[in-house]
Design an enzyme around this catalytic site. Structure first.
Site, PDB file in Angstrom:
ATOM      1  N   ARG A 238       3.231   4.161 -16.499  1.00  0.00           N
ATOM      2  CA  ARG A 238       3.665   3.946 -17.883  1.00  0.00           C
ATOM      3  C   ARG A 238       4.939   4.703 -18.220  1.00  0.00           C
ATOM      4  NH1 ARG A 238       1.422  -0.339 -17.511  1.00  0.00           N
ATOM      5  NH2 ARG A 238      -0.819  -0.488 -17.786  1.00  0.00           N
TER       6      ARG A 238
ATOM      7  N   TYR B 198       3.734   6.028   2.762  1.00  0.00           N
ATOM      8  CA  TYR B 198       2.781   7.144   2.872  1.00  0.00           C
ATOM      9  C   TYR B 198       3.560   8.445   2.850  1.00  0.00           C
ATOM     10  CZ  TYR B 198      -0.716   3.667   3.721  1.00  0.00           C
ATOM     11  OH  TYR B 198      -1.554   2.598   3.563  1.00  0.00           O
TER      12      TYR B 198
ATOM     13  N   ARG C  14      -1.987   6.379   7.946  1.00  0.00           N
ATOM     14  CA  ARG C  14      -1.399   5.226   8.640  1.00  0.00           C
ATOM     15  C   ARG C  14      -0.155   5.655   9.412  1.00  0.00           C
ATOM     16  NH1 ARG C  14      -2.763  -0.122   7.457  1.00  0.00           N
ATOM     17  NH2 ARG C  14      -1.622  -0.424   9.390  1.00  0.00           N
TER      18      ARG C  14
ATOM     19  N   ARG D 245       0.825  -1.205   0.000  1.00  0.00           N
ATOM     20  CA  ARG D 245       0.000   0.000   0.000  1.00  0.00           C
ATOM     21  C   ARG D 245       0.857   1.252   0.000  1.00  0.00           C
ATOM     22  NH1 ARG D 245      -5.125   0.916   1.552  1.00  0.00           N
ATOM     23  NH2 ARG D 245      -4.479   2.811   0.539  1.00  0.00           N
TER      24      ARG D 245
ATOM     25  N   CYS E 164      -7.372   2.454 -12.632  1.00  0.00           N
ATOM     26  CA  CYS E 164      -7.675   3.630 -11.815  1.00  0.00           C
ATOM     27  C   CYS E 164      -9.145   3.604 -11.416  1.00  0.00           C
ATOM     28  CB  CYS E 164      -7.387   4.910 -12.587  1.00  0.00           C
ATOM     29  SG  CYS E 164      -5.650   5.137 -12.965  1.00  0.00           S
TER      30      CYS E 164
END
Length: 121
Positions: free
Chosen positions: A62, A107, A115, A6, A74
């Site tokens: 990309r 993050y 988080r 994540r 997305c």
């Protein structure tokens, strides 16, 4: 074993260049911190908050050499009142022998509030 990696970041403006740049920085950090090669990746989901509409952030993936054939999608986040605006979230599905605790979630920017338990080092 497939593991999820994540990450999240934020932008200040709904502008293509800013969204692509922030997404590229986040993806590059996730890739580097987890030593990921494209062949290990099953898929990547990238979500944005409803205020980000100027570009698909997958464009950033990309632009990274070797990532042309990695499946990416997305989508829009659920618009929960009071949630973090200008937010780009990534869920990367990785084939790996690493244990769950060895996965490095990333993050950045204002998204560190999502988080704090994973960003405090």
């Amino acid at each position: 074993m497939i593991r999820g990696v994540r990450g999240a970041t934020t932008v200040e403006k709904n502008e293509e260049a800013e969204i692509v740049s922030a997404t590229r920085i986040l993806l590059s950090s996730i890739i580097a911190e987890n030593e990921i090669i494209p062949e290990q990746v099953a898929s990547v989901f990238i979500s944005v908050t409803e205020d980000l509409t100027s570009v698909f952030p997958a464009k950033a993936l990309r632009e990274i050499e070797g990532w042309t054939h990695v499946p990416v999608m997305c989508m829009r986040e659920i618009p929960v009142p009071g949630s973090l605006a200008g937010c780009i979230r990534i869920m990367l599905h990785l084939n790996t022998d690493k244990s769950q605790i060895d996965i490095q979630h990333v993050y950045q920017e204002r998204a560190v509030v999502l988080r704090p338990d994973l960003t405090a080092k």
